[in-house]
Design a protein around this motif. Structure first.
Motif, PDB file in Angstrom:
ATOM      1  N   ARG A 266       5.519  46.689 -28.586  1.00 54.33           N
ATOM      2  CA  ARG A 266       6.712  47.562 -27.811  1.00 54.33           C
ATOM      3  C   ARG A 266       7.788  46.707 -27.736  1.00 54.33           C
ATOM      4  O   ARG A 266       7.919  45.321 -27.812  1.00 54.33           O
ATOM      5  CB  ARG A 266       6.056  48.104 -26.253  1.00 54.33           C
ATOM      6  CG  ARG A 266       5.007  48.844 -26.340  1.00 54.33           C
ATOM      7  CD  ARG A 266       4.568  49.081 -24.736  1.00 54.33           C
ATOM      8  NE  ARG A 266       5.300  50.356 -24.461  1.00 54.33           N
ATOM      9  CZ  ARG A 266       5.342  50.457 -22.881  1.00 54.33           C
ATOM     10  NH1 ARG A 266       4.451  49.582 -22.140  1.00 54.33           N
ATOM     11  NH2 ARG A 266       6.052  51.314 -22.510  1.00 54.33           N
TER      12      ARG A 266
ATOM     13  N   GLU B 125      -0.407  47.870 -29.014  1.00 59.03           N
ATOM     14  CA  GLU B 125       0.901  48.415 -29.457  1.00 59.03           C
ATOM     15  C   GLU B 125       1.976  47.486 -29.340  1.00 59.03           C
ATOM     16  O   GLU B 125       2.036  46.891 -28.437  1.00 59.03           O
ATOM     17  CB  GLU B 125       1.075  49.847 -28.936  1.00 59.03           C
ATOM     18  CG  GLU B 125       2.392  50.471 -29.192  1.00 59.03           C
ATOM     19  CD  GLU B 125       2.724  51.615 -28.355  1.00 59.03           C
ATOM     20  OE1 GLU B 125       3.776  52.092 -28.715  1.00 59.03           O
ATOM     21  OE2 GLU B 125       2.145  52.003 -27.540  1.00 59.03           O
TER      22      GLU B 125
ATOM     23  N   ILE C  99      16.821  55.751 -21.676  1.00 57.79           N
ATOM     24  CA  ILE C  99      15.415  54.682 -21.568  1.00 57.79           C
ATOM     25  C   ILE C  99      14.441  55.396 -20.875  1.00 57.79           C
ATOM     26  O   ILE C  99      14.821  55.784 -19.630  1.00 57.79           O
ATOM     27  CB  ILE C  99      16.190  53.472 -20.984  1.00 57.79           C
ATOM     28  CG1 ILE C  99      17.225  53.008 -21.762  1.00 57.79           C
ATOM     29  CG2 ILE C  99      14.873  52.583 -21.172  1.00 57.79           C
ATOM     30  CD1 ILE C  99      17.077  52.592 -23.246  1.00 57.79           C
ATOM     31  N   LYS C 100      13.472  55.614 -21.499  1.00 55.76           N
ATOM     32  CA  LYS C 100      12.099  56.206 -20.763  1.00 55.76           C
ATOM     33  C   LYS C 100      11.667  55.401 -19.590  1.00 55.76           C
ATOM     34  O   LYS C 100      11.234  56.160 -18.364  1.00 55.76           O
ATOM     35  CB  LYS C 100      11.008  56.874 -21.826  1.00 55.76           C
ATOM     36  CG  LYS C 100      11.542  57.766 -22.615  1.00 55.76           C
ATOM     37  CD  LYS C 100      10.373  58.183 -23.505  1.00 55.76           C
ATOM     38  CE  LYS C 100      11.071  59.285 -24.595  1.00 55.76           C
ATOM     39  NZ  LYS C 100      10.180  59.491 -25.558  1.00 55.76           N
ATOM     40  N   GLU C 101      11.374  54.005 -19.894  1.00 52.65           N
ATOM     41  CA  GLU C 101      10.894  53.438 -18.723  1.00 52.65           C
ATOM     42  C   GLU C 101      11.946  52.187 -18.321  1.00 52.65           C
ATOM     43  O   GLU C 101      11.949  51.342 -19.020  1.00 52.65           O
ATOM     44  CB  GLU C 101       9.520  52.934 -19.316  1.00 52.65           C
ATOM     45  CG  GLU C 101       8.379  52.111 -18.268  1.00 52.65           C
ATOM     46  CD  GLU C 101       7.401  51.519 -19.012  1.00 52.65           C
ATOM     47  OE1 GLU C 101       6.541  50.906 -18.271  1.00 52.65           O
ATOM     48  OE2 GLU C 101       6.680  51.951 -19.956  1.00 52.65           O
TER      49      GLU C 101
ATOM     50  N   VAL D 166      15.012  50.681 -27.274  1.00 58.31           N
ATOM     51  CA  VAL D 166      13.765  49.772 -26.603  1.00 58.31           C
ATOM     52  C   VAL D 166      12.981  50.815 -25.734  1.00 58.31           C
ATOM     53  O   VAL D 166      13.368  51.880 -25.489  1.00 58.31           O
ATOM     54  CB  VAL D 166      14.319  48.699 -25.343  1.00 58.31           C
ATOM     55  CG1 VAL D 166      15.410  47.778 -26.136  1.00 58.31           C
ATOM     56  CG2 VAL D 166      15.035  49.574 -24.411  1.00 58.31           C
ATOM     57  N   ASP D 167      11.749  50.538 -25.720  1.00 62.60           N
ATOM     58  CA  ASP D 167      10.665  51.277 -24.984  1.00 62.60           C
ATOM     59  C   ASP D 167      10.787  50.938 -23.492  1.00 62.60           C
ATOM     60  O   ASP D 167      10.579  51.930 -22.721  1.00 62.60           O
ATOM     61  CB  ASP D 167       9.277  50.884 -25.426  1.00 62.60           C
ATOM     62  CG  ASP D 167       9.193  50.964 -26.903  1.00 62.60           C
ATOM     63  OD1 ASP D 167       9.351  52.409 -27.408  1.00 62.60           O
ATOM     64  OD2 ASP D 167       8.985  50.038 -27.663  1.00 62.60           O
ATOM     65  N   VAL D 168      11.003  49.735 -23.096  1.00 65.16           N
ATOM     66  CA  VAL D 168      11.113  49.401 -21.538  1.00 65.16           C
ATOM     67  C   VAL D 168      12.346  48.413 -21.379  1.00 65.16           C
ATOM     68  O   VAL D 168      12.541  47.452 -22.074  1.00 65.16           O
ATOM     69  CB  VAL D 168       9.826  48.785 -21.216  1.00 65.16           C
ATOM     70  CG1 VAL D 168       9.809  48.453 -19.486  1.00 65.16           C
ATOM     71  CG2 VAL D 168       8.486  49.459 -21.508  1.00 65.16           C
TER      72      VAL D 168
END
Length: 216
Positions: free
Chosen positions: A5, A3, A95-97, A69-71
Motif C-alpha cells: 500500500r 499487499e 483519501i479513503k483512510e 495514496v491508500d492511507v
C-alpha cells in the motif's frame, strides 16, 4: 504476499518520523511531507518520496500527488488548527483512510466528527503501556487498540504451566482470547484447546487490561 500500500505521512516530528521509517522498512511506499526542510532531509534516505510543503495549502498538497495514496497519517498534533485543516483537505481529496494524531480527548472527538479512520494518542498510549508493565512485570508487550482492548504478550504464570488451554478456558473465565503462543524460536498461531503450556511460554492474548491483571 502482503499487499503493498501507499502511505503518506504528514508531519515529521518524532512520531511522524518513526511511523514513516517503520512503514518504509516494512516494504511500504511512503510519501513524507513536512514544511521543515531538515525534518524532510532526515527521513529522505528511508522513504520513497519527500515533499517540503505546508500541508494546509490545498494547491501544494494536491500537486504532491497525495490523491494516489491508500492511507494518510496526519501527525501534526501540536497545531490543532493545522491538524484539523489537513484532515478536512484530505477528505475533500477523497483519501479513503485517514489516521490522525490527537493531543487530547477533545481534539480526538473533533477528529472523529471529521470521519477519520483512527485517532491516535501517542503520549497517552505510551504512558498506559509503561504503567501496565510496571504494575505487572509478566506483561512483556502491549499493543494498544482501543480504550478497552489491547493485544498483550505475557509470560505464562506458574499456575498455567502443565495445563491445556481448554482446561484454563480463559475466554469464559477472564474474557480473554488467546491468539498465539511463543515458544523458544517459534510462534503457534491460534493454538488448539489441547495445547499444553510450558514454563517459559509467552501468551499472545486479546483482552481488557483489567481482565489481564486479574489473570496475573
Amino acid at each position: 504476499m502482503k499487499e503493498k500500500r501507499i502511505f503518506a505521512v504528514i508531519g515529521l516530528g518524532k512520531f511522524g518520523f518513526h511511523v514513516a521509517k517503520t512503514l518504509a522498512e516494512r516494504g511500504m511506499e511512503v510519501i513524507a511531507i513536512d514544511k521543515d526542510e531538515d525534518r524532510v532531509k532526515e527521513v529522505s534516505e528511508f522513504v520513497t518520496q519527500t515533499y517540503i510543503l505546508d500541508a494546509t495549502d490545498e494547491k501544494a498538497l494536491r500537486e504532491s500527488g497525495i490523491k494516489a495514496v491508500d492511507v494518510a497519517v496526519v501527525s501534526v498534533g501540536e497545531n490543532l488548527e493545522a491538524n484539523l485543516m489537513i484532515v478536512m483537505l484530505l477528505n475533500e481529496l477523497g483519501i479513503k483512510e485517514i489516521v490522525a494524531k490527537a493531543i487530547n480527548p477533545l481534539h480526538g472527538k473533533m477528529l472523529e466528527k471529521l470521519n477519520v479512520s483512527r485517532v491516535i494518542y501517542p503520549e497517552m498510549e505510551t504512558a498506559i503501556r509503561v504503567a501496565n508493565s510496571l504494575i505487572a512485570k509478566e506483561i512483556i508487550e502491549e499493543i494498544y487498540l482501543t480504550e478497552n482492548y489491547s493485544i498483550f504478550e505475557i509470560k505464562v504464570p506458574q499456575f498455567m504451566v502443565g495445563k491445556t488451554l481448554a482446561e484454563l478456558d480463559l475466554r469464559k473465565k477472564y474474557d480473554i482470547n488467546v491468539l498465539g503462543v511463543k515458544r523458544e524460536n517459534s510462534v503457534i498461531i491460534n493454538p488448539a484447546g489441547e495445547f499444553m503450556l510450558q514454563d517459559g511460554d509467552i501468551l499472545i492474548v486479546l483482552g481488557n487490561i483489567n481482565n489481564v491483571m486479574d489473570l496475573l
